[in-house]
Enzyme design. Structure first.
Site, PDB file in Angstrom:
ATOM      1  N   SER A 136       6.445  -6.356  -2.924  1.00 52.91           N
ATOM      2  CA  SER A 136       7.056  -5.949  -1.662  1.00 52.91           C
ATOM      3  C   SER A 136       7.858  -7.113  -1.106  1.00 52.91           C
ATOM      4  CB  SER A 136       5.949  -5.564  -0.665  1.00 52.91           C
ATOM      5  OG  SER A 136       6.448  -5.430   0.644  1.00 52.91           O
ATOM      6  N   TYR A 149      -1.685  -7.080   4.692  1.00 52.72           N
ATOM      7  CA  TYR A 149      -0.836  -6.535   3.624  1.00 52.72           C
ATOM      8  C   TYR A 149      -0.030  -7.646   2.969  1.00 52.72           C
ATOM      9  CZ  TYR A 149       2.706  -3.624   1.331  1.00 52.72           C
ATOM     10  OH  TYR A 149       3.545  -3.049   0.410  1.00 52.72           O
TER      11      TYR A 149
END
Length: 231
Positions: A136, A149
């Site tokens: 990501s 995250y």
């Protein structure tokens, strides 16, 4: 004299989180050239993509159930491509976070990836295989409200770097896409209290094409990192 024609078996690819969104898009990209094992938590969730790609095989297993992972992996003798796509995004500020949130996020996004890779190393080595980590933008730069995250994705990048050094017969690619137009993204925008416009995001098919390009890169090159941003 008749000459027997023998066909070369297709390479085998295992894609986790393949029931929808980006995982399903990656399955569509690889289906013409690979025998697919499509992973998800349940067989029911895989039915739509298996109906669409009838040559694929379902591989339903809860990736944080490590005994189940070992059992499901035992019959895989050779694996050419392993795409780690499954993951969770449980967002919130550090002040609002809990031990369970941190534990669950790191478990799903990092520890389960490491264990599945470890279990499948003999099969990957047998094929001089390719491990693709769907990371990501948060694995390159953390943002407020994304601490657990981002930590999991920074850890995933470090895992890929270490794997690349330790298993030099394998190729390891970390793909860092920006926000993608998926159901997960809709949930994230709702959590943020922001309007959703699909055109603001990457399409799943574009990111899947990047995975395909990495896998198709000739063997004299090692695509280590690919970063994609919405234009």
């Amino acid at each position: 004299m008749d000459t027997a024609v023998t066909s070369t078996p297709k390479p085998v690819a295992l894609i986790t989180g393949a029931s929808r969104g980006l995982g399903a898009a990656i399955a569509r990209e690889l289906a013409p050239t690979h025998d697919l094992l499509l992973g998800a938590r349940s067989a029911d969730s895989l039915r739509p993509i298996l109906d669409e790609l009838p040559g694929a095989t379902g591989w339903p297993v809860e990736l944080t159930d490590y005994r189940a992972v070992a059992a499901a992996s035992a019959s895989i003798a050779r694996l050419d491509v392993l795409v780690h796509n499954a993951g969770i995004a449980d967002l919130g500020t550090i002040a609002e976070s809990s031990v369970d949130q941190w534990r669950n996020t790191l478990e799903a996004n990092l520890i389960a990836v490491a264990e599945l890779t470890r279990v499948l190393l003999p099969a990957l080595r047998a094929a001089d295989g390719h491990v693709v980590l769907i990371n990501s933008g948060a694995g390159l730069r953390a943002h407020a409200g994304w601490a657990s995250y981002a930590a999991s994705k920074f850890g995933l990048r470090a895992f890929g770097d270490a794997l690349r050094l330790e298993e030099q017969s394998l190729r390891v690619t970390s793909i860092h896409p920006g926000r993608i137009d998926t159901d997960m993204q809709r949930e994230i925008r709702a959590h943020e209290g922001r309007d959703y416009r699909a055109e603001d995001f990457l399409t799943a098919s574009t990111v899947a094409a990047a995975v395909r390009n990495a896998v198709d890169t000739p063997r004299d090159a090692h695509p280590t990192e690919i970063v994609l941003r919405p234009f």
